[in-house]
Design an enzyme around this catalytic site. Structure first.
Site, PDB file in Angstrom:
ATOM      1  N   ASP A 178       0.703  -0.700  -0.179  1.00 43.63           N
ATOM      2  CA  ASP A 178      -0.248   0.462  -0.016  1.00 43.63           C
ATOM      3  C   ASP A 178       0.998   1.372  -0.045  1.00 43.63           C
ATOM      4  O   ASP A 178       1.812   1.510   0.870  1.00 43.63           O
ATOM      5  CB  ASP A 178      -1.199   0.382   0.904  1.00 43.63           C
ATOM      6  CG  ASP A 178      -2.233   0.596   1.207  1.00 43.63           C
ATOM      7  OD1 ASP A 178      -1.838   1.955   0.652  1.00 43.63           O
ATOM      8  OD2 ASP A 178      -3.631   0.731   1.824  1.00 43.63           O
ATOM      9  N   LEU A 179       0.404   2.374  -0.702  1.00 44.80           N
ATOM     10  CA  LEU A 179       1.279   3.372  -0.559  1.00 44.80           C
ATOM     11  C   LEU A 179       1.276   4.379   0.333  1.00 44.80           C
ATOM     12  O   LEU A 179       2.066   4.914  -0.035  1.00 44.80           O
ATOM     13  CB  LEU A 179       1.082   3.898  -1.998  1.00 44.80           C
ATOM     14  CG  LEU A 179       2.098   3.308  -3.397  1.00 44.80           C
ATOM     15  CD1 LEU A 179       1.253   4.017  -4.686  1.00 44.80           C
ATOM     16  CD2 LEU A 179       3.484   3.596  -3.248  1.00 44.80           C
ATOM     17  N   TYR A 236     -10.179  14.545  -7.835  1.00 41.91           N
ATOM     18  CA  TYR A 236      -9.364  14.038  -8.349  1.00 41.91           C
ATOM     19  C   TYR A 236      -9.151  14.794  -9.522  1.00 41.91           C
ATOM     20  O   TYR A 236      -7.357  14.364  -9.466  1.00 41.91           O
ATOM     21  CB  TYR A 236     -11.023  13.105  -9.051  1.00 41.91           C
ATOM     22  CG  TYR A 236      -9.886  12.161 -10.499  1.00 41.91           C
ATOM     23  CD1 TYR A 236      -9.451  10.875 -10.424  1.00 41.91           C
ATOM     24  CD2 TYR A 236     -10.394  12.528 -12.018  1.00 41.91           C
ATOM     25  CE1 TYR A 236      -8.095  10.749 -11.116  1.00 41.91           C
ATOM     26  CE2 TYR A 236      -9.775  11.699 -12.803  1.00 41.91           C
ATOM     27  CZ  TYR A 236      -8.952  11.134 -12.435  1.00 41.91           C
ATOM     28  OH  TYR A 236      -8.192   9.990 -13.208  1.00 41.91           O
ATOM     29  N   PHE A 248     -26.568  10.094 -19.341  1.00 34.43           N
ATOM     30  CA  PHE A 248     -26.953  11.426 -18.462  1.00 34.43           C
ATOM     31  C   PHE A 248     -26.545  13.050 -19.057  1.00 34.43           C
ATOM     32  O   PHE A 248     -25.924  13.710 -19.331  1.00 34.43           O
ATOM     33  CB  PHE A 248     -25.530  11.977 -17.666  1.00 34.43           C
ATOM     34  CG  PHE A 248     -25.181  10.639 -16.744  1.00 34.43           C
ATOM     35  CD1 PHE A 248     -26.633  10.198 -15.757  1.00 34.43           C
ATOM     36  CD2 PHE A 248     -24.352   9.645 -16.243  1.00 34.43           C
ATOM     37  CE1 PHE A 248     -26.695   9.001 -14.998  1.00 34.43           C
ATOM     38  CE2 PHE A 248     -24.249   8.604 -15.580  1.00 34.43           C
ATOM     39  CZ  PHE A 248     -25.539   8.330 -15.408  1.00 34.43           C
ATOM     40  N   ARG A 279     -24.946  14.248 -16.009  1.00 34.27           N
ATOM     41  CA  ARG A 279     -24.044  13.987 -13.924  1.00 34.27           C
ATOM     42  C   ARG A 279     -23.344  15.646 -13.645  1.00 34.27           C
ATOM     43  O   ARG A 279     -22.681  16.274 -14.576  1.00 34.27           O
ATOM     44  CB  ARG A 279     -23.364  13.257 -14.920  1.00 34.27           C
ATOM     45  CG  ARG A 279     -22.369  12.923 -13.192  1.00 34.27           C
ATOM     46  CD  ARG A 279     -22.702  11.012 -13.916  1.00 34.27           C
ATOM     47  NE  ARG A 279     -20.809  11.363 -15.266  1.00 34.27           N
ATOM     48  CZ  ARG A 279     -20.237  10.159 -15.119  1.00 34.27           C
ATOM     49  NH1 ARG A 279     -20.348   9.182 -15.557  1.00 34.27           N
ATOM     50  NH2 ARG A 279     -19.498  10.683 -15.828  1.00 34.27           N
ATOM     51  N   GLY A 337     -20.707  18.518 -13.368  1.00 34.39           N
ATOM     52  CA  GLY A 337     -19.000  17.831 -13.470  1.00 34.39           C
ATOM     53  C   GLY A 337     -18.761  17.193 -14.684  1.00 34.39           C
ATOM     54  O   GLY A 337     -17.065  17.450 -15.387  1.00 34.39           O
TER      55      GLY A 337
HETATM   56  N1  UFG Z   1     -22.405   8.639 -19.145  1.00 31.22           N
HETATM   57  C1  UFG Z   1     -23.698   8.021 -19.373  1.00 31.22           C
HETATM   58  N2  UFG Z   1     -24.366   7.598 -19.137  1.00 31.22           N
HETATM   59  C2  UFG Z   1     -23.033   5.858 -18.290  1.00 31.22           C
HETATM   60  C3  UFG Z   1     -22.024   6.663 -17.826  1.00 31.22           C
HETATM   61  C4  UFG Z   1     -21.855   7.843 -18.817  1.00 31.22           C
HETATM   62  O1  UFG Z   1     -24.399   9.343 -20.048  1.00 31.22           O
HETATM   63  O2  UFG Z   1     -23.580   5.247 -17.838  1.00 31.22           O
HETATM   64  C5  UFG Z   1     -21.801   9.075 -19.818  1.00 31.22           C
HETATM   65  C6  UFG Z   1     -21.160  10.729 -19.305  1.00 31.22           C
HETATM   66  O3  UFG Z   1     -21.778  11.735 -18.543  1.00 31.22           O
HETATM   67  C7  UFG Z   1     -20.000  11.430 -20.515  1.00 31.22           C
HETATM   68  C8  UFG Z   1     -20.253  10.136 -20.856  1.00 31.22           C
HETATM   69  O4  UFG Z   1     -20.728   9.506 -20.860  1.00 31.22           O
HETATM   70  O5  UFG Z   1     -20.846  12.062 -20.601  1.00 31.22           O
HETATM   71  C9  UFG Z   1     -18.229   9.347 -20.815  1.00 31.22           C
HETATM   72  O6  UFG Z   1     -18.380   9.481 -19.187  1.00 31.22           O
HETATM   73  P1  UFG Z   1     -17.508   8.416 -18.556  1.00 31.22           P
HETATM   74  O7  UFG Z   1     -17.561   7.470 -17.109  1.00 31.22           O
HETATM   75  O8  UFG Z   1     -17.165   6.396 -19.341  1.00 31.22           O
HETATM   76  O9  UFG Z   1     -16.337   8.952 -18.768  1.00 31.22           O
HETATM   77  P2  UFG Z   1     -15.797  10.527 -18.393  1.00 31.22           P
HETATM   78  O10 UFG Z   1     -15.685  10.956 -19.228  1.00 31.22           O
HETATM   79  O11 UFG Z   1     -17.021  11.173 -17.618  1.00 31.22           O
HETATM   80  O12 UFG Z   1     -14.235  10.215 -17.322  1.00 31.22           O
HETATM   81  C10 UFG Z   1     -13.165   9.955 -17.971  1.00 31.22           C
HETATM   82  C11 UFG Z   1     -12.213   9.456 -17.256  1.00 31.22           C
HETATM   83  C12 UFG Z   1     -12.149  10.017 -15.642  1.00 31.22           C
HETATM   84  C13 UFG Z   1     -11.719  11.288 -15.759  1.00 31.22           C
HETATM   85  C14 UFG Z   1     -12.785  12.243 -16.693  1.00 31.22           C
HETATM   86  C15 UFG Z   1     -12.242  13.828 -17.438  1.00 31.22           C
HETATM   87  O13 UFG Z   1     -12.720   7.978 -16.565  1.00 31.22           O
HETATM   88  O14 UFG Z   1     -11.057   9.690 -14.882  1.00 31.22           O
HETATM   89  O15 UFG Z   1     -12.673  11.647 -17.966  1.00 31.22           O
HETATM   90  O16 UFG Z   1     -13.231  14.056 -17.614  1.00 31.22           O
HETATM   91  F1  UFG Z   1     -11.659  12.057 -14.966  1.00 31.22           F
END
Ligand code: UFG
Length: 323
Positions: free
Chosen positions: A51-52, A141, A206, A276, A278
């Site tokens: 563990d870091l 994050y 979302f 969603r 952020g």
């Molecule tokens: N989304 C949906 N339904 C879901 C899951 C996601 O509509 O069930 C949408 C999200 O709202 C987003 C897109 O799909 O618009 C992509 O979502 P993800 O969760 O797959 O990926 P993110 O873009 O949110 O996250 C990625 C990385 C994170 C990083 C982020 C930076 O996984 O580690 O990009 O914005 F921080």
């Protein structure tokens, strides 16, 4: 080279380990197995469970492995969770990272490759996002990764620790043997594929009112093998640097779902939900810098091929790693 890989049991780490071994490197994985899976670690690698957070454990591992370089994937990476539990993110991603750097300094290890993220930018002023844009993270994050980027500059200046920080956009896809299996799955592509596998009834979208052509968010999905290739090139980099890493292409949520339907031949039921918190509307990488300086070019430009590789892995491993 002998590489110590933290987080080598996780999604991105495990596939980089496999690719490093295929390229002839020796690998020691350091992982606490809370997010990762033992079965995701290539049997050719040595595993040290540690563990870091406990600095004695990483110092011991560093002393016993005596690596030429470190690749650091071990981190928490859920934006939503970080908004509820910032302490977890700063402890694991910042404090844990400092323990790792200090162990490297103590053992004279000078080469470091860091998993950073486009979340360090926050909502961009423009896309594609190049390295000159200001970094203004909007969640703990992204902030934790940004803080660690700044720490790296000082360890380079003061201790001569050479680093490459790769700011990933949306990692996706699988290698033949290893793929994406998060204990809590929040990512779009695996969630859609779970519907195709019959493991979920529907996928939620979302937000359908974004200022994008179809109203849903646009992301730059990069194949995990292209990402692994960038890590390999980073090992040979002469100077410390930060690089954005994506394909430069953008795919909307609706386009991802339609492509999953095409690849799997299954109808995907969707439920439209509010935005969603952020989520920026559009995140697309400008990766010219890493192309110019390290010669990196993505091999997978087609979202269909990226999803097909993910689907093949999920079909072969419907229960993921089974733990
Ligand atoms: N989304 C949906 N339904 C879901 C899951 C996601 O509509 O069930 C949408 C999200 O709202 C987003 C897109 O799909 O618009 C992509 O979502 P993800 O969760 O797959 O990926 P993110 O873009 O949110 O996250 C990625 C990385 C994170 C990083 C982020 C930076 O996984 O580690 O990009 O914005 F921080």
């Amino acid at each position: 080279m002998h590489i110590l890989v933290t987080g080598g049991a996780g999604y991105i780490g495990s596939i980089c380990v496999e690719q490093l071994l295929d390229a002839g490197h020796t690998v020691t994985v350091f992982d606490n197995l809370t997010e990762g899976h033992r079965a995701a670690i290539d049997p050719r690698a040595e595993l040290i469970v540690g563990d870091l957070q406990k600095d004695g454990e990483i110092v011991c591992a560093m002393k016993s492995a005596q690596p030429d370089a470190v690749m650091h994937f071990a981190a928490n990476a859920l934006v939503g969770e970080s908004m509820e539990n910032p302490s977890k993110y700063f402890r694991n991603n910042v404090t844990g990272g400092i323990h790792l750097l200090d162990a490297m300094v103590a053992c004279g290890v000078k080469r470091f490759v860091f998993s950073s993220t486009c979340a360090t930018f926050g909502p961009p002023e423009r896309v594609p996002i190049d390295e000159t844009l200001p970094q203004r993270p909007i969640n703990p994050y992204g902030e934790s990764k940004f803080i660690f980027e700044k720490i790296l500059r000082w360890y380079d200046e003061i201790h001569g620790l050479k680093f490459v920080a790769l700011r990933y956009f949306n990692a996706a896809g699988a290698s033949g043997r290893y793929g994406e299996d998060h204990r809590i799955e929040t990512h779009l592509i695996p969630n859609v594929l779970k519907v195709a596998l019959g493991q979920r009834d529907n996928v939620q979208i979302f937000g359908t009112d974004y200022e994008t052509p179809d109203g849903t968010c646009i992301r730059d999905y990069i194949h995990i093998l292209d990402l692994a290739a960038a890590h390999m090139l980073a090992l040979g980099a002469e100077a410390s640097a930060f690089y954005n890493l994506g394909t430069g292409g953008g795919t909307s949520v609706r386009e991802i779902i339609a492509t999953c339907e095409k690849v799997t031949g299954k109808k995907i039921t969707v439920v439209e939900k509010p935005r969603r918190p952020g989520d920026p509307a559009r995140l697309i990488a400008a990766s010219e810098k890493i192309h110019r300086e390290l010669g990196w070019t993505p091999q997978f430009q087609s979202i269909e091929k990226i999803i097909a590789s993910a689907w093949a892995w999920h079909v072969a491993n419907p229960g993921g790693y089974g733990d």
